[in-house]
Structure formats: structure tokens, C-alpha cells
Design an enzyme around this catalytic site. Structure first.
Site, PDB file in Angstrom:
ATOM      1  CE  LYS A  21      16.225  47.047  38.496  1.00  0.00           C
ATOM      2  NZ  LYS A  21      16.051  48.210  37.247  1.00  0.00           N
ATOM      3  NE  ARG A  90      10.812  48.607  36.702  1.00  0.00           N
ATOM      4  CZ  ARG A  90      10.798  49.564  37.648  1.00  0.00           C
ATOM      5  NH1 ARG A  90      12.011  50.180  37.901  1.00  0.00           N
ATOM      6  NH2 ARG A  90       9.671  50.237  37.735  1.00  0.00           N
ATOM      7  N   GLY A  99      23.187  53.903  34.624  1.00  0.00           N
ATOM      8  CA  GLY A  99      22.855  54.646  33.416  1.00  0.00           C
ATOM      9  C   GLY A  99      23.214  53.852  32.180  1.00  0.00           C
ATOM     10  CG  MET A 101      18.425  49.615  29.156  1.00  0.00           C
ATOM     11  SD  MET A 101      18.156  50.007  27.504  1.00  0.00           S
ATOM     12  CE  MET A 101      16.509  50.147  27.343  1.00  0.00           C
ATOM     13  NE  ARG A 333      21.371  48.834  43.998  1.00  0.00           N
ATOM     14  CZ  ARG A 333      21.687  49.875  43.210  1.00  0.00           C
ATOM     15  NH1 ARG A 333      21.641  49.397  41.949  1.00  0.00           N
ATOM     16  NH2 ARG A 333      21.608  50.975  43.634  1.00  0.00           N
ATOM     17  CG  HIS A 449      48.285  60.010  28.807  1.00  0.00           C
ATOM     18  ND1 HIS A 449      48.724  61.365  29.549  1.00  0.00           N
ATOM     19  CD2 HIS A 449      49.535  59.501  28.539  1.00  0.00           C
ATOM     20  CE1 HIS A 449      49.977  61.486  29.332  1.00  0.00           C
ATOM     21  NE2 HIS A 449      50.283  60.414  28.908  1.00  0.00           N
ATOM     22  CB  SER A 771      63.258  39.526  48.074  1.00  0.00           C
ATOM     23  OG  SER A 771      62.294  40.309  48.113  1.00  0.00           O
ATOM     24  CB  CYS A 839      60.971  43.676  47.836  1.00  0.00           C
ATOM     25  SG  CYS A 839      62.266  43.336  46.970  1.00  0.00           S
ATOM     26  CE1 TYR A 859      59.823  39.975  52.291  1.00  0.00           C
ATOM     27  CE2 TYR A 859      60.735  38.054  53.177  1.00  0.00           C
ATOM     28  CZ  TYR A 859      60.797  39.146  52.633  1.00  0.00           C
ATOM     29  OH  TYR A 859      62.131  39.252  51.899  1.00  0.00           O
TER      30      TYR A 859
HETATM   31  C1  PEP Z   1      62.153  45.190  41.755  1.00  0.00           C
HETATM   32  O1  PEP Z   1      62.593  45.284  40.718  1.00  0.00           O
HETATM   33  O2  PEP Z   1      60.925  44.900  41.806  1.00  0.00           O
HETATM   34  C2  PEP Z   1      62.786  45.724  42.909  1.00  0.00           C
HETATM   35  C3  PEP Z   1      61.947  45.895  44.127  1.00  0.00           C
HETATM   36  O3  PEP Z   1      63.633  46.576  42.663  1.00  0.00           O
HETATM   37  P1  PEP Z   1      63.836  48.039  42.285  1.00  0.00           P
HETATM   38  O4  PEP Z   1      62.508  48.462  41.913  1.00  0.00           O
HETATM   39  O5  PEP Z   1      64.678  48.789  42.899  1.00  0.00           O
HETATM   40  O6  PEP Z   1      64.620  47.691  40.792  1.00  0.00           O
END
Ligand code: PEP
Ligand code: MG
Length: 879
Positions: A21, A90, A99, A101, A333, A449, A771, A839, A859
Site C-alpha cells: 500500500k 492503515r 482481513g 488488520m 495495486r 486434514h 528416470s 516420472c 523431460y
Molecule cells: C516413483 O516412485 O516415483 C514412480 C514413478 O514409481 P511408482 O510410483 O510406480 O512407485
């Protein structure tokens, strides 16, 4: 140390020091806009005050000097009985914290100066201003319950026989001041302070202290705002929107923050101070009305809005006040906006030549794109909103209200869609949460949770609907009773809860990715434009995790450039499960061979389908990694069956044999047990069968004129010797099957065991690619079970701030990320050109994608629906 800055001394880039501000008030001042004079006390002063529990040395003197300068400039003195200067106090942190202050207006009024103010602006106005000061000061500085003041105001109106506060005259308001003072004294144990400097100092300290108020701490944790920034305090000369019908106050947006549509948006309230707009005491009118009411101010406002947009090169939101026909700017802003507006506005600004496409993709996020991909409620029927709370996990869910997990499971088992309504959830509710379409709780916020677990499951969740009175089999909200079985619709994006069934409409953005684009729709056109640009910028390639032809095809439509993980164990569920069970449990080779012979053609057909869908693109097939507990019959069920079997028929003998075998293989920690490569080395012929199926499928596709590019991936490797053993066998089979068909197959490994990451240099000798399996790497890096802990204790860790976010959701850069970095560097050092990917689930998480870009992976691979998010974030990481 300089703790106090006049507006003339700051600028918009000093947000760390002056808060958002203060920095923007300074910027507007220096742009020559009509900002009431004032000054900002820095966040540094706040931090020193909070640390030492007293005002830092020199601050009081600096405030005094600035105040005197302000008084001289305006020609009025704070507390002057004849013609007082009034100021507003302010808060203003670096990040806006609504919210946290509230503002204290009209500081400087007391029993004497109220008369001076009356002489300037009239009796009614003066007493109205005074009663506002006592209420705001009481509530925000001295913790007097705000309702006590509003009840007294309501009472005064009732007494007068009106519902409009404008009908209260000077005498009514003078009496109200008396009542307010009594309320103040009763709660605070002293009279309302009459000394203006004391009012000011107490208000400043209260703003500082508000930084550590419970609600502010909670808000910061939820929004991941650092806890140690502190807030600035702005002291601004008052201008009055409540001086009569030619005065007023309002908010404005330079574009529609909901849709991004160009044009003027906002609300205006005549004869009022800012708090009235927020409090909804009287109904505001659309900003356009101001043109009729006060054309000069309206034109001036429009001129300023254009100027601000050009200056900030973005949508701005504005608070303003008109005092007897004179326009004053109180705040601006870069405005908050919906996900749809973010995309639309970014594209518009490119068209208008204000920003370039790189800047445009910086201004949208993968998380916003994700929001746009959820189905939405069709609100054209104006459904009844029961309440509005925290949108904790996005999506639109419709179902019958149920109040216990057991009932949720029962009804869902009968094919009913249900919404599980709980005061709060705990780990015992997990089964019910899985069974439900959505979850609604009356307590807890974004890290409760319910919220954590729901997000983990991708389930719609609305939390913290604290106006819900949740009973055993019903809830009431504002007098409406919702019983078990009644239909509810909950929107996990907006946090709204509707009574009845609201129709759900699919996302236009998903339709676009599916190839069914309506480019006339400004949102779709904007997404298209920005996605294309991100694709030209990104260095990371994007693949998808997919195990079926259908998923592979969708992933490809969504822009995947290959499959990064085909989990072959998923191909063994359903009726093939028995064959796997036989394989694992058989103790004789003939039984095993028969099972393998049966599986080979099934697997070959699976891979043909995938290679076909991904024609020309790489497909990483992971050799089977079945946690045993997911594939073997339950030990308890078997034991019960054997115990109750009376006669000793063939079935009973089979069950007994099975029980012996399952007991032998039973594991306490299946996720750390006989999995992945370990299983492949223990069960002869299993991996060989899969390698053969992959090779035969690739040759079949090649013979039919296609291009299959398989990459065989070995799971759970921890030592190079494991990989070498698998590789030697695989190479033999490949040589035999592939012959001169021209198919090329790579062999590589998952890096998902910490030891693999730490010996990556050795492992790279036997791997053409890595990977990263960040799910297992997180599980084993932290030493907690990915199956058990999210519902068990993460909510507590989030509450305590040990995690900012679940490490299964967003990569823990410092720990698990370090393993990724080490393995990447040492792997590439050993084998230049080693292909690197990820992956685990993190491959589709926006923040993690930026990390993988930085580390230099080739990748990321993620679930099909997250492919567009990863494309966008990879593009953003590259600019
Ligand atoms: C991993 O462990 O990140 C993975 C891609 O294999 P999975 O989730 O099948 O154990
Ligand atoms: Mg794994």
C-alpha cells in the site's frame, strides 16, 4: 536508521520496505495523482518493534517530525479544537493480507476537536466521524467485540424507526458516541483516549502487533507468505466521503477481474466512508452511476485509471473517495483476478502492445490453468447459495449429504453419489472420503486434514464453513436444515455450497485440449495463444504417464511428446491377476512357465496398442513393479477361509497351499520389500517375458509401417550390479527378436532409491537413461510410507510449518531435490548425453517443473491431465 518515509520519498519498487500500500501510494504521489498527503512507517520498524518488544530508538522522533511537516503542509493540527487535522492509520504488508488488520479512520477526534470538525463540516458529519473512530479504534486497537458497536448502531436505528444510517441526525449520533464510549470503557477498563498523539501511537503499535495475530499467522501459513516480513503502517491525512451527497467512496477495477473483459468495473456509495462499502451497510451502485452523479469526478477517475493501467502495464484495482466533488486516490495495486481473467487479460495486453508474449506467460500459472480444467457448475439457474467457505480442493461435486464415513461407504456402494459432511475429518474418515464425491467440513482451512487428504486424492473439498451447525445426521445453516440424503453441490474452487443439484458443465479449456476448440471464446483463444508460446520457449520435453491406449491417446492430444512411464503392473490387474499370483507363488518351474506363456501374448498386445498410439514417439515401459500386498490375496481373508472350511475338498487344499505360500511371502513393509528389480531377479523368466513382449510388439508395429521407440526401464535399482544382470539377459532377447527389423531399444533405469542416486556414476555405465521416481525417492529419502502418512500426520506437520506443502505434492528441493541433482551431475559425468527425466507425481507439479528445468533434465512425465500444466510451466521456467 530511517524508519519514516513521506509519500514523496518512496516508489512502487520499495514494497519490501514500505509494504504494497505504502509503495503504491508513493508511486501515485510521484505520478502527480491526487493522493492525500501522508507518510509510511517501514516494515523494518515493525520487525524491530516485534523483536525488541518496544518501539525502536528514533522512531517516535521521526514520526513527530513527519507529523509536524504534514500539519504545516495542510495548515491544521492534530487535535486542534478549532480546526483539527485527522488521519487514517492503515496497515500494509508486502503481500496483501485481507482481513489481517483493519484501518482506523478519523484518528485525532476527541470531545473538543469534534466541535472544531462540526464547525468545518457540520454537526452530523462530525459526530458520525467520531462514533466511527471509537468503534474502529475499539475493535482493532483494543479488541472490543465489533458486534457490540454494530448492535448499538442497530438499536439507535430501531429507536429512530429506520433501517438507513443516513436517517440518524446529529443528536442521535451524539447519543451514540456516548453509548460507544460506555462500551469502550466497559471492555477496556479505561476511558476512550482523548489525547490524539496517544490515539496515533496506540494505533501504530496495534498495526505492528496485528502481524502476529492468530488470524494473520494462519493466513500467512495458508498463502505461504514468509512469517518474518512485518507490516508497514501508513498514516494519511483524512479526506471525507461522508460530507454529504456530493461526497462518497468507491472501488474500481480497470478491467473485469472476473472475466478479464475490458471496461470499467466497480462500486460506488455516496455519502459514506470506505468501511461502509465493505460492511454492506447500504447498497452500492455500479460505478457507471457516478457519471450521472458527478461527471467531473467520473471523467477524472477514468483518466487516472487509464494512466495507472499504462503505468503498471496490468489490471489495477483502486480505492477512492470523493470529498465535496474533489477526487482522492486512497489505494491502488495490481489487482487480484480469477484464473480465467488472468489468461484473458494477459492475451489482451499482448494485443494492445503493452506486454510481449514472454511477459504474458510469466503472468499466468500452471495452477490457474489447472483450475480452468476442472468442470464447473452452470450457475445460470441461480441456485441457492447455502454458504461460502474455503475452497480447499478444486472441482464441482454433487451428491447426497452423509454425516459418517460408514454411511458414505454404504451409500456409495449402492451407486449413490455422496458428499461427506463432517465438523472436521480425521484418519478414521479416510474410507468415507474415498467413497465420497466431495467433502464439506465446518472447521479447518487449507491445511486441515480434510483439505490435505482431498487434494492428495484429487477430490473436491470445501473446508471451514463455520456457519454450519453440523449434527449427527443433519446440519443447519442460517435457518436452513439439510438432512441426510438431501442433495448438495459443492464448489471446491470458489468454496461455495449450494442446496440441491447444480448442473455441471465440462471445461471449455479441456475441450480445447481435446481438439474441440471454440476459438471465438476469448478465454480459449487466450489459452491457445499462451500455450503455443510456452511450447516455443520451453526446453523441457513433456511426456505422460500412461498404461492404456486410451490414456496414451488423450496424453497425445494434450501435447505429450511420448510416454515417460508405463506401469506394467497396472496391466496385470483384473482377470490377469491370477496369473501373476501363480507366478509369484509357484514353487515349480513348469507352473511358472505356463503362466508366463499365457502372459506373453497379452503383454505383446498391450504394447502394440501403446506403440501404435504413440507412433514415432518414445515409450518408456517399466518392467513390473508390483508391491506384493497389492497382488497377493489377503493373509487374513485366507486364514479365515481355511479356518472355517469344514470338508477337505480340492478348494480347501488349494487354499491351504496358498496360505502357506502367502504366509511365507508376507511382508511388514511391502513398499520396502520384494518389489521391482528384486522380484525380477527372484522370479526366473518374468522380466524376460516382458522384454520379449516389448521387442515383439515393436517389431510388429515396424512391420506394419509404424515407428515404435521403446525404452525399457528397470524399477527400484539400488546397485549397478542389479541393472547389469537384467541388462545382460535383456540384450540377448533383444538381439534375437529384433534382428534386422531396424527397431531401436534403449535400456535404462529408475532412480528412486537413495543409494541409486548416490551411486549414479556407477549406474550410468549400465544405463542409457535415468528416470527419477520421485514418489519412492521421497518416501525413502524421508523414511515415511507414501501409503500411510499423508492422512496420518501431514496435517500436523503442515500446521506446525515443518512442511509448507506435502513433499509428495511438491518436490522437497533441499533434500530429495539434492539427490536428483547429485544423480544428474554424476550420471552425466559418467555418460555424457545420458537422457534424464522424471516420472514421479512431481513431474506435473508447477514448482517442481521449475526445479527440473534448473537441474537440466530432458523431460518431465506426468498424468495426461497435467500435461498442459507442465507445458506451460516448462515454458515459464525458460523465460
Ligand atoms: C516413483 O516412485 O516415483 C514412480 C514413478 O514409481 P511408482 O510410483 O510406480 O512407485
Ligand atoms: Mg517407484
Amino acid at each position: 536508521m530511517k524508519y519514516v518515509f513521506a509519500f514523496e520519498e518512496g516508489n512502487k519498487d520499495l514494497k519490501d520496505l514500505l509494504g504494497g500500500k505504502g509503495a503504491n501510494l508513493a508511486e501515485m504521489t510521484n505520478l502527480g495523482l491526487p493522493v492525500p498527503p501522508g507518510f509510511t512507517i517501514t516494515t523494518e520498524a515493525c520487525r524491530a518493534y516485534l523483536h525488541d518488544k518496544r518501539l525502536p530508538d528514533g522512531l517516535t522522533g521521526q514520526i513527530e517530525a513527519r507529523l509536524t511537516a504534514l500539519e504545516e503542509r495542510i495548515g491544521r493540527r492534530l487535535g486542534d479544537a478549532a480546526d483539527p487535522l485527522l488521519v487514517s492509520v492503515r496497515s500494509g504488508a508486502k503481500f496483501s493480507m485481507p482481513g489481517m488488520m483493519e484501518t482506523v479512520l478519523n484518528v485525532g477526534l476527541n470531545d473538543e476537536s469534534v466541535n472544531g470538525l462540526a464547525a468545518q463540516g457540520g454537526e452530523r458529519f462530525a459526530w458520525d466521524s467520531y462514533r466511527r473512530l471509537i468503534a474502529m479504534f475499539g475493535a482493532t486497537v483494543c479488541e472490543v467485540p465489533a458486534e457490540d458497536f454494530s448492535h448499538a448502531l442497530d438499536e439507535a436505528k430501531r429507536h429512530k424507526g429506520t433501517r438507513n444510517d443516513l436517517d440518524l441526525d446529529a443528536d442521535d449520533l451524539r447519543a451514540l458516541v456516548g453509548t460507544y464510549k460506555k462500551i469502550f470503557a466497559k471492555h477496556v477498563g479505561r476511558d476512550f483516549p482523548q489525547e490524539p498523539r496517544e490515539q496515533l501511537d496506540l494505533a501504530i503499535r496495534a498495526v505492528f502487533d496485528s502481524w502476529n495475530a492468530d488470524r494473520a499467522v494462519l493466513y500467512r501459513r495458508q498463502e505461504r507468505i514468509p512469517a518474518d516480513l512485518g507490516t508497514a503502517v501508513n498514516v494519511v491525512a483524512m479526506v471525507f466521503g461522508n460530507l454529504g451527497p456530493d461526497s462518497g467512496t468507491g472501488v474500481a477495477f480497470t478491467r473485469d477481474p472476473g472475466t478479464g473483459a475490458p471496461g470499467v468495473y466497480g462500486d460506488y456509495l455516496a455519502n459514506a466512508q470506505g468501511e461502509d462499502v465493505v460492511a454492506g451497510i447500504r447498497n452500492t451502485v455500479p460505478l457507471q452511476e457516478l457519471e450521472r452523479l458527478d461527471k467531473t469526478s467520473y471523467d477524472e477517475l477514468l483518466r487516472i485509471m487509464t494512466l495507472l493501467e499504462e503505468h503498471y502495464r496490468d489490471l489495477c484495482d483502486i480505492e477512492f473517495t470523493i470529498e465535496r466533488g474533489k477526487l482522492w486516490m486512497l489505494q491502488t495495486r495490481v489487482g487480484k483476478r480469477t484464473a480465467a481473467a488472468a489468461f484473458t487479460i494477459a492475451a489482451q495486453l499482448v494485443d494492445e502492445g503493452v506486454i510481449d508474449l514472454d511477459e504474458a506467460i510469466r503472468r499466468v500459472t500452471g495452477a490457474q490453468l489447472g483450475q480452468l480444467m476442472f468442470p464447473r457448475f452452470d450457475l445460470s439457474g441461480a441456485p441457492e447459495v447455502l454458504t461460502s467457505a474455503v475452497g480447499a480442493s478444486p472441482g464441482a461435486a454433487v451428491g447426497r449429504a452423509v454425516f459418517t464415513a460408514e454411511h458414505a461407504i454404504e451409500l456409495a456402494g449402492q451407486g449413490e453419489a455422496v458428499i461427506l459432511v463432517r465438523r472436521e475429518t480425521n484418519p478414521d474418515d479416510l474410507g468415507g472420503m474415498i467413497a465420497a464425491q466431495g467433502i464439506l467440513t465446518s472447521r479447518g482451512g487449507k491445511t486441515s486434514h480434510a483439505a490435505v487428504v482431498a487434494r492428495g486424492m484429487g477430490k473436491t473439498c470445501v473446508c471451514g464453513a463455520d456457519d454450519l451447525e453440523v449434527g449427527r445426521n443433519e446440519f443447519t445453516v442460517h435457518g436452513t436444515r439439510v438432512a441426510e440424503g438431501d442433495l448438495l453441490s459443492i464448489d471446491g474452487t470458489t468454496g461455495r455450497v449450494y442446496l440441491g443439484e447444480v448442473p455441471v458443465e465440462p471445461s471449455s479449456v479441456v475441450r480445447y485440449f481435446e481438439g474441440d476448440a471454440d476459438l471465438q471464446d476469448p478465454l480459449v483463444a487466450a489459452v491457445d495463444r499462451l500455450m503455443r508460446h510456452a511450447d516455443t520457449r520451453r526446453r523441457l520435453r513433456i511426456r505422460s504417464n500412461a498404461d492404456t491406449g486410451e490414456d496414451a491417446a488423450r496424453a497425445r492430444r494434450f501435447g505429450a511428446e511420448g510416454i515417460g512411464l508405463c506401469r506394467t503392473e497396472h496391466m496385470f490387474l483384473g482377470d490377469r491377476r491370477e496369473l501373476v499370483e501363480t507366478l509369484i507363488l509357484a514353487d515349480r518351474q513348469p507352473e511358472r512357465s505356463a503362466a508366463l506363456d499365457a502372459l506373453l501374448p497379452l503383454q505383446r498386445a498391450d504394447f502394440v496398442e501403446l506403440f501404435h498410439e504413440m507412433d514415432g514417439l518414445p515409450v518408456t515401459v517399466r518392467l513390473i513393479d508390483p508391491p506384493l500386498h497389492e497382488f497377493l490375496p489377503s493373509l487374513t481373508d485366507l486364514a479365515v477361509r481355511v479356518a472355517v472350511a469344514g470338508e477337505r475338498g480340492e478348494d480347501a487344499r488349494h487354499d491351504e497351499r496358498l496360505l502357506t505360500a502367502v504366509s511365507r511371502m508376507h511382508e511388514q513393509n511391502p513398499m520396502l520389500g520384494l518389489r521391482g528389480v528384486r522380484l525380477g531377479l527372484v522370479i526366473p523368466g518374468l522380466f524376460a517375458m516382458q522384454v520379449r513382449a516389448i521387442a515383439e510388439a515393436a517389431v510388429e508395429v515396424a512391420r506394419a509401417g509404424g515407428t515404435a521407440r521403446p525404452e525399457i526401464m528397470v524399477p527400484l535399482v539400488g546397485a549397478v550390479q542389479e541393472l547389469e544382470t537384467v541388462r545382460a539377459e535383456a540384450e540377448k532377447i533383444l538381439a534375437e527378436v529384433i534382428g534386422d527389423s531396424g527397431v531401436e531399444v534403449l535400456i535404462g533405469t529408475m532412480i528412486e532409491v537413495p543409494r541409486a542416486a548416490l551411486t549414479a556414476g556407477q549406474i550410468a555405465e549400465a544405463a542409457e537413461f535415468f528416470s527419477f521416481g520421485t514418489n519412492d525417492l521421497t518416501q525413502m529419502g524421508w523414511g515415511f510410507s507414501r501409503d500411510d502418512v499423508e492422512g496420518a500426520f501431514f496435517w500436523r506437520y503442515l500446521e506446525l510449518g515443518i512442511f509448507g506443502i506435502s513433499p509428495f505434492e511438491s518436490l522437497d528441493r533441499d533434500g530429495v531435490g539434492r539427490l536428483v541433482r547429485i544423480a544428474s551431475e554424476e550420471g552425466r559425468a559418467a555418460r555424457p548425453g545420458l537422457k534424464l527425466g522424471v516420472c514421479g507425481e512431481h513431474g506435473g507439479d508447477p514448482d517442481s517443473v521449475h526445479f527440473f528445468h534448473e537441474v537440466g533434465l530432458d523431460y518431465v512425465s506426468c498424468s495426461p491431465f497435467r500435461v498442459p500444466i507442465a507445458r506451460l510451466e516448462a515454458g515459464r521456467a525458460a523465460v
